[in-house]
Design a protein around this motif. Structure first.
Motif, short mmCIF file in Angstrom:
data_model
loop_
_atom_site.label_atom_id
_atom_site.label_comp_id
_atom_site.label_asym_id
_atom_site.label_seq_id
_atom_site.Cartn_x
_atom_site.Cartn_y
_atom_site.Cartn_z
N TRP A 335 0.83 -1.21 0.00
CA TRP A 335 0.00 0.00 0.00
C TRP A 335 0.86 1.26 0.00
O TRP A 335 0.84 2.05 -0.94
CB TRP A 335 -0.98 -0.04 1.19
CG TRP A 335 -1.83 1.18 1.33
CD1 TRP A 335 -1.88 2.03 2.38
CD2 TRP A 335 -2.77 1.70 0.36
NE1 TRP A 335 -2.78 3.03 2.16
CE2 TRP A 335 -3.34 2.86 0.93
CE3 TRP A 335 -3.17 1.30 -0.91
CZ2 TRP A 335 -4.29 3.63 0.26
CZ3 TRP A 335 -4.13 2.07 -1.58
CH2 TRP A 335 -4.68 3.21 -1.00
N LYS A 475 -6.56 -9.45 4.03
CA LYS A 475 -6.76 -8.22 4.82
C LYS A 475 -8.18 -7.75 4.50
O LYS A 475 -8.47 -7.38 3.37
CB LYS A 475 -5.73 -7.18 4.41
CG LYS A 475 -5.87 -5.83 5.12
CD LYS A 475 -4.70 -4.93 4.70
CE LYS A 475 -4.84 -3.50 5.19
NZ LYS A 475 -3.79 -2.63 4.63
N ASP A 477 -10.89 -5.13 4.90
CA ASP A 477 -10.94 -3.71 5.25
C ASP A 477 -12.37 -3.21 5.32
O ASP A 477 -13.30 -3.84 4.80
CB ASP A 477 -10.14 -2.93 4.19
CG ASP A 477 -9.49 -1.68 4.76
OD1 ASP A 477 -9.95 -1.18 5.80
OD2 ASP A 477 -8.51 -1.20 4.14
N GLY A 528 -7.50 1.65 9.03
CA GLY A 528 -6.60 1.54 10.17
C GLY A 528 -7.32 0.78 11.27
O GLY A 528 -7.81 -0.32 11.07
C1 GLA Z 1 -7.38 1.55 4.47
C2 GLA Z 1 -6.36 0.68 5.15
C3 GLA Z 1 -5.02 0.83 4.48
C4 GLA Z 1 -5.14 0.49 3.02
C5 GLA Z 1 -6.22 1.34 2.38
C6 GLA Z 1 -6.49 0.88 0.95
O1 GLA Z 1 -7.13 2.89 4.70
O2 GLA Z 1 -6.29 0.95 6.51
O3 GLA Z 1 -4.05 0.04 5.11
O4 GLA Z 1 -5.43 -0.88 2.89
O5 GLA Z 1 -7.44 1.26 3.09
O6 GLA Z 1 -7.48 1.63 0.35
#
Ligand code: GLA
Length: 735
Positions: A335, A475, A477, A528
Motif C-alpha cells: 500500500w 486483509k 478492510d 486503520g
Molecule cells: C485503508 C487501510 C489501508 C489500506 C487502504 C487501501 O485505509 O487501513 O491500510 O489498505 O485502506 O485503500
C-alpha cells in the motif's frame, strides 16, 4: 466457583481474586446486585442491598415504592416504573406503552459456557469456567429475560450477556438492551477510557467521575476510531501496580455505549451495551434477542493486573484458528509502496527483493480489481483487473510462491462504489433512505448486509478469488462508517434493526470465511484501527492497529491497544520515511523495534529504500524469529509511558515460566547533559539470576543480576545519541 445459598437467596461467583454477589429480595423477587470486589470468604453481605432503610422496605408498605426503585442496586435495571437512573432495558408494547420491572423466576448453574447464537463470544471448557443463568420475567409485558454470568476458574474475569424473549401473545419492541450493569457505591472513582481519531486510535484518557451521566459511545456502525467499547472505574490512587480497577470491555463491533452514572445517593451505575440510538428490534411471540457479551475484570492490583486478565482471556478463550498460538509470516504490504500504481512486474520486483531479505509473504493491497485505479470506484467488482495483474492472479501467486513466499490479498467486502458494475446492477443494495441522496464517504456506500442475497453474492465473489490461487492471507478492510440507515428490504417497523443486522452479517461472512478456508490468516482492518475490538478477534487473530505506522505515533496507539489486547493481535509494520501520515523521519532501527511489539511486517518499497536501511532487514527478521514467541505469548507489563512523561516509553514481556524477558525502551527526544535512566523491571522471578543483554550495544557486554535486584534496584538505561532512539534488552535466566 458459583454457589447458591438457598437460605439467604444469594449467588456467589468467585474467580481467583474476586467475588461477585447477587441477591434475590422479598416475595416480589427483585434481583439485586450485592457486591463486586476483592474475593470474600462468605456469602453474607446482603445487607449491602439496603432493603431495610427508610422510606420503603419491600414487602412492608407500598407508600414509597418509587423511592425504593430509584435507589435499589438492580442487577439488570429496567425503565419506566420508578428507577430514574438510566435503565439497561427498554420495551415498547404493541399498545405503545413503555415500562418494565423484572422479577426472579428460576436459575441454573452449569459447567462450561454456552455459545451465543450468531455472535462472537469467549469460550471455555467444563474445567475452565462455570455459568449461572438467572431467568426473570415481566408478566405484564409477556417478557422473559435470561441473565448469563460466566466465572473463569483461573482468570479474574466474569462475562455477561442477556437474552430477551417474547413469552406473551403479542409482539413488542426492544428499544434498548444492554449487556451488563453494576450498581455500586461511588468511591471517588476516576473513569478511564480509550479515545481517538483516524491515525491516532485508542489513546488513554483518565478523568474524575462526577455526578450525572458520563459515557463513551459509537453510533457510527462500528466500534470506531473515536471511542472504544471499554470503560474502567478506578480508585484515584490506582497505578500500573496498585489500586482497584472495575473494567468492562464489549465483545461487539457495532454501535455501543459504555456509561457511568453517579446518582443523588453517591451510587454509581456502570453499564455497557448496544447503543440505543436508532435501535428498535421487533420481537414476535416466541422470538428471542441475544445481546452481545460484556467482559468484566475486577482487580485491586492496578492496570497491569487488569491487562493481564484481558490478555489471558483473549489469548486462550477468544482467539481461534490455525494461527492462534503461532508465529505469523512476516509480510510486506504494497500500500504505502505503490498505492494504486502497480502491476505484476512491480509486485514481483518487490517480492524478489523482499524474499532475499527474509520476508515471508507479499500482500497485494487495494487496487487489483475491477477498474480500481483510484479510490473513486469499483468496490463490489471483485474480479481481477488483468491489465494490471497481467498474466492473471494465479500466475502472480505462483511466481511469488516460487520465491518461497506466501501471498495475501486485500478486500473491502462490505462496500459498494456508486461507480461500479455491482451498483449499476443493484442500486438498491446500498444502505440508503429512499428518496434521500446518500452521504458518500471516500466515494463509497455501505452494502445492505441485512439482505441474505447481498451477503451471498459478495461472499461468493470473495471465495471465488480465494479459490483461484494459493492465497494464504486476507486483509479485510472497512473504510467508512454507516449513515443514511435504511434497507430496501426491511419493513417499516424493522428498520431499527439494520445496524445490528449489519454487524451480525459481518460476523456471518467472516465465520463462513474462516470455516471454508481454515488455513487462511485473516487480518481485520478498518481505515486503520476503527474496528479493533474483541468481536473481530473471534474471527481474525490480528487486526491492523492504525494507518499511522510512524514509530513515535505508534507508542501511544500501541500502549492503549495493549492495555486490553495481546501483542499477538496488533498489526504493526515498519513503514516508509518521511512517514506518510506525519512526515516524521525516524531511524529504521526504531521503526523495527516498535513494530516487533506487534505482528511485524513491512509497508514500503523495499526496492527503493536507502541501502543502509535495507541492510538492517535481515537482522530485524532474525530478531522477529528470536523474540516473537516471547512477545506473542508472554505476560505484558507497562513500565513507563511516553504519553504521560513526554520523554520515553518502556514496556516488558516475560515468558510464563519467568525464565526469559524482553524490555523495549524508546527514547523519544534526546535530553542534553543528561545521565542514564533507572528502569525498574517487572514480573521476574526474584530468586533467579538473569543474564542481561543490551541488544545491539556491543560495548555493554552481558551482565548477570538477580530478579530481585532487577525489580527493586532496576537497570540503568544509558542516554542514547539522537532523537527517536530505541533499545531492546533481553534477559535470560542463567541455568
Ligand atoms: C485503508 C487501510 C489501508 C489500506 C487502504 C487501501 O485505509 O487501513 O491500510 O489498505 O485502506 O485503500
Amino acid at each position: 466457583m458459583i454457589t447458591y445459598q438457598e437460605d439467604n437467596r444469594v449467588f456467589k461467583l468467585d474467580t481467583p481474586n474476586s467475588t461477585y454477589m447477587i441477591g434475590i429480595v422479598d416475595d416480589e423477587n427483585f434481583v439485586g446486585h450485592i457486591y463486586y470486589g476483592k474475593r470474600l470468604q462468605e456469602a453474607e453481605a446482603s445487607y449491602l442491598l439496603r432493603t431495610q432503610e427508610a422510606p420503603y422496605t419491600p414487602g412492608r408498605n407500598n407508600r414509597e415504592r418509587c423511592s425504593f426503585y430509584d435507589c435499589f442496586p438492580f442487577e439488570y435495571p429496567t425503565g419506566g416504573t420508578g428507577d430514574f437512573r438510566e435503565s439497561c432495558l427498554s420495551v415498547r408494547t404493541a399498545g405503545g406503552h413503555v415500562g418494565a420491572m423484572l422479577s426472579y423466576v428460576s436459575h441454573e448453574i452449569t459447567g462450561g459456557k454456552p455459545a451465543l447464537e450468531g455472535l462472537p463470544a469467549t469460550f471455555g471448557t467444563l474445567e475452565e469456567c462455570e455459568t449461572l443463568k438467572i431467568v426473570c420475567e415481566d408478566k405484564y409485558v409477556g417478557m422473559q429475560v435470561e441473565l448469563f454470568y460466566t466465572a473463569f476458574r483461573d482468570i479474574d474475569v466474569i462475562t455477561r450477556s442477556v437474552r430477551v424473549s417474547n413469552a406473551g401473545q403479542e409482539h413488542f419492541y426492544l428499544t434498548k438492551v444492554y449487556s451488563a450493569c453494576i450498581d455500586m457505591d461511588n468511591r471517588d472513582f476516576d473513569m478511564v477510557s480509550l479515545h481517538g481519531s483516524w491515525a491516532r486510535e485508542r489513546h488513554i484518557q483518565r478523568k474524575t467521575l462526577g455526578y450525572g451521566i458520563q459515557n463513551v459511545s459509537s453510533f457510527r456502525g462500528e466500534s470506531s476510531h473515536q471511542d472504544h467499547p471499554f470503560l474502567a472505574l478506578v480508585d484515584k490512587n490506582t497505578t500500573q501496580e496498585h489500586g482497584e480497577v472495575y473494567a468492562m470491555n464489549f465483545v461487539y463491533s457495532g454501535n455501543f455505549r459504555a456509561q457511568a452514572e453517579v446518582s443523588q445517593f453517591d451510587y454509581v451505575r456502570m453499564s455497557m451495551g448496544i447503543h440505543p440510538e436508532n435501535f428498535c428490534w421487533k420481537l414476535e411471540p416466541g422470538e428471542s434477542f441475544q445481546a452481545p457479551e460484556a467482559v468484566m475484570v475486577y482487580t485491586d492490583k492496578g492496570f497491569d493486573a487488569m491487562t493481564s486478565a484481558f490478555h489471558k482471556l483473549y489469548r486462550k478463550h477468544l482467539i481461534r484458528g490455525k494461527y492462534k498460538n503461532k508465529k505469523r509470516p512476516i509480510l510486506i504490504n504494497n500500500w504505502e509502496a505503490t498505492y494504486f500504481n502497480f502491476n505484476t512486474d512491480k509486485l514481483l520486483a518487490i517480492a524478489k527483493e523482499a524474499s532475499a531479505l527474509g520476508i515471508e509473504m507479499l500482500v497485494m493491497d487495494d487496487g487489483w480489481f475491477g477498474r480500481r485505479e483510484n479510490d473513486d470506484c469499483a468496490l463490489g467488482d471483485w474480479q481481477v483487473n488483468e491489465e494490471k495483474i497481467n498474466g492473471g492472479l494465479k500466475n502472480l501467486v505462483d511466481e511469488v510462491n516460487k520465491l518461497g513466499m506466501k501471498f495475501g490479498i486485500w478486500f473491502e467486502p462490505e462496500m459498494i462504489s456508486p461507480d461500479s458494475e455491482l451498483y449499476r446492477a443493484h442500486p438498491d443494495w446500498a444502505i440508503a433512505i429512499p428518496g434521500r441522496p446518500g452521504t458518500e464517504s471516500r466515494h463509497q456506500y455501505v452494502l445492505d448486509l441485512s439482505r441474505q442475497e447481498v451477503v451471498d453474492c459478495v461472499y461468493n465473489m470473495v471465495a471465488s478469488v480465494l479459490k483461484s490461487a494459493n492465497i494464504e492471507y486476507v486483509k479485510w478492510d472497512m473504510n467508512r462508517q454507516l449513515t443514511d440507515i435504511g434497507s430496501a428490504s426491511l419493513p417499516a417497523d424493522r428498520q431499527g434493526e439494520l445496524y445490528h443486522r449489519y454487524v451480525l452479517a459481518v460476523y456471518e461472512m467472516q465465520g463462513r470465511l474462516v470455516k471454508d478456508f481454515p488455513d487462511l490468516l485473516l487480518e481485520n482492518c478498518s481505515g486503520g484501527g476503527a474496528r479493533f475490538d474483541a468481536g473481530m478477534l473471534y474471527y481474525s487473530p490480528q487486526i491492523w492497529c492504525s494507518d499511522d505506522a510512524d514509530a513515535i505515533e505508534r507508542l501511544e496507539i500501541q500502549e492503549g491497544t495493549a492495555m486490553l489486547y495481546p501483542l499477538s493481535t496488533m498489526g504493526a509494520h515498519v513503514s516508509d520515511c518521511p512517514n506518510h501520515t506525519v512526515g516524521r523521519v525516524t531511524p529504521f532501527e526504531t521503526r523495527g523495534i516498535v513494530a516487533l511489539a506487534g505482528t511485524f511486517g513491512y509497508e514500503l518499497d523495499v526496492t527503493k529504500i536507502p541501502e543502509a536501511d535495507r541492510e538492517q532487514i535481515p537482522e530485524q527478521v532474525a530478531m522477529y524469529h528470536q523474540y516473537n514467541d516471547l512477545v506473542r505469548e508472554g505476560d505484558y507489563y507497562r513500565i513507563a509511558s511516553y504519553s504521560k512523561n513526554h520523554k520515553f516509553d518502556c514496556w516488558q514481556v516475560v515468558r510464563e515460566d519467568k525464565k526469559e524477558s524482553l524490555v523495549t525502551f524508546v527514547q523519544v527526544m534526546n535530553r542534553p547533559n543528561f545521565k542514564s535512566r533507572r528502569i525498574l523491571l517487572k514480573g521476574l522471578d526474584e530468586n533467579l539470576r538473569y543474564d542481561v543483554h543490551f541488544v545491539g550495544d556491543k560495548d555493554a557486554g552481558v551482565k548477570s543480576y538477580s530478579g530481585d535486584t532487577l525489580m527493586k534496584a532496576g537497570i540503568l538505561m544509558p542516554n542514547l545519541w539522537g532523537d527517536f532512539r530505541a533499545r531492546l534488552i533481553h534477559l535470560v535466566a542463567a541455568d
